[in-house]
Design a protein around this motif. Structure first.
Motif, PDB file in Angstrom:
ATOM      1  N   HIS A 185       0.873  -1.186   0.000  1.00  0.00           N
ATOM      2  CA  HIS A 185       0.000   0.000   0.000  1.00  0.00           C
ATOM      3  C   HIS A 185       0.904   1.229   0.000  1.00  0.00           C
ATOM      4  CE1 HIS A 185      -3.636   2.104   2.193  1.00  0.00           C
ATOM      5  NE2 HIS A 185      -3.043   2.926   1.331  1.00  0.00           N
ATOM      6  N   HIS A 233       1.577   5.351  -1.879  1.00  0.00           N
ATOM      7  CA  HIS A 233       1.140   6.456  -2.751  1.00  0.00           C
ATOM      8  C   HIS A 233       2.385   7.075  -3.380  1.00  0.00           C
ATOM      9  CE1 HIS A 233      -3.017   6.228  -1.239  1.00  0.00           C
ATOM     10  NE2 HIS A 233      -2.413   5.772  -0.156  1.00  0.00           N
ATOM     11  N   HIS A 249      -5.329   6.875  -4.603  1.00  0.00           N
ATOM     12  CA  HIS A 249      -6.726   6.905  -4.165  1.00  0.00           C
ATOM     13  C   HIS A 249      -7.672   6.943  -5.357  1.00  0.00           C
ATOM     14  CE1 HIS A 249      -6.166   7.499   0.148  1.00  0.00           C
ATOM     15  NE2 HIS A 249      -5.157   8.308  -0.138  1.00  0.00           N
ATOM     16  N   GLU A 264      -6.208   2.313  -4.307  1.00  0.00           N
ATOM     17  CA  GLU A 264      -6.867   2.235  -3.001  1.00  0.00           C
ATOM     18  C   GLU A 264      -8.274   2.746  -3.247  1.00  0.00           C
ATOM     19  OE1 GLU A 264      -5.134   4.578   0.135  1.00  0.00           O
ATOM     20  OE2 GLU A 264      -6.472   3.731   1.636  1.00  0.00           O
ATOM     21  N   ASP A 276       1.821   2.696   3.307  1.00  0.00           N
ATOM     22  CA  ASP A 276       0.873   3.797   3.070  1.00  0.00           C
ATOM     23  C   ASP A 276       1.640   5.117   2.971  1.00  0.00           C
ATOM     24  OD1 ASP A 276      -1.516   5.026   2.531  1.00  0.00           O
ATOM     25  OD2 ASP A 276      -2.387   4.718   4.513  1.00  0.00           O
ATOM     26  N   HIS A 314       3.054   8.571   2.148  1.00  0.00           N
ATOM     27  CA  HIS A 314       2.662   9.826   1.511  1.00  0.00           C
ATOM     28  C   HIS A 314       3.862  10.756   1.681  1.00  0.00           C
ATOM     29  CE1 HIS A 314      -1.372   8.188   2.200  1.00  0.00           C
ATOM     30  NE2 HIS A 314      -1.872   9.110   1.398  1.00  0.00           N
TER      31      HIS A 314
END
Ligand SMILES: [Fe+2]
Length: 224
Positions: free
Chosen positions: A5, A7, A42, A79, A184, A186
């Motif tokens: 996961h 970004h 996303h 996601e 995750d 970012h």
């Protein structure tokens, strides 16, 4: 080791504001020993036109592939913010991890997070394999209700770096409900430090998750 996961597609969402950020994220991932990243921008079906999302993902992924020539395998996925009836989306399989039926599914924080049962059940009936994103963020009861429907989960690394709540996460890993670890990520701070810290905490369990993630990527079948 797989980051399930992340970004990291340049400009695809707020996870990376451009190519330099994405390349820095990948350098940090390499240093942490990651060899596979599922890129999960996303997708908000209530807001984004599906065709626009797919076009943006394709463009940003190919831009990144033109610039990144390192060892990490990057798989473009999504996601997906869940909403009732998402299973009816024409072309939903485009949201799966390439070559699999796995779809990283994000529950809302609002009250209707618990109303997705029928939608998930229809997705399962259609042969999709939803994995609940960051199960660490929701109530245990809510998540266990979804596990009882036949769903599995992904855990965020930072949740395993905190004492509070991680006992439950470890139990879910040991029970086989949590199948994947994700950064995750970012931006570039704190980068992959929590991911490395989480793996150190998990010890042998980190390898169990690696194996589960590898199975998901190779077979995309429900375990057991
Ligand atoms: Fe995310």
């Amino acid at each position: 080791m797989t980051d399930f996961h992340a970004h990291i597609l340049p400009g695809a969402d707020h996870g990376s504001d451009g190519m330099e950020t994405s390349l820095t994220q990948l350098a940090l991932a390499e240093a942490a020993g990651v060899d596979t990243i599922i890129a999960t921008p996303h997708y908000y079906p209530q807001i984004d036109r599906f065709s626009d999302f797919l076009a943006l993902r394709e463009r940003t992924f190919s831009e990144l592939m033109n610039r990144y020539h390192g060892p990490i395998r990057i798989l473009p996925a999504a996601e997906v913010h869940m909403c009732v009836g998402l299973d009816h989306l024409n072309g939903i399989e485009e949201l799966c991890i390439p070559g699999t039926d796995v779809i990283l599914s994000e529950l809302s924080f609002r009250g209707y997070a618990g109303n997705m049962g029928e939608t998930f059940t229809r997705m399962l009936d259609d042969g999709l394999f939803p994995i609940l994103a960051h199960v660490d963020r929701y109530s245990h009861t809510l998540i266990e209700n979804y596990f009882s429907l036949g769903l599995y989960g992904q855990v965020n690394a930072d949740a395993l770096t905190r004492h509070f709540g991680r006992k439950q996460l470890v139990e879910w890993i040991d029970e086989g409900f949590v199948l994947a670890l994700g950064s995750d990520i970012h931006g570039t701070k704190p980068g992959y430090a929590p991911f490395e810290k989480a793996r150190a905490f998990l010890g042998e369990r980190a390898h169990v998750l690696d194996q589960a993630a590898a199975r998901l990527l190779s077979e995309a079948k429900l375990p057991g």
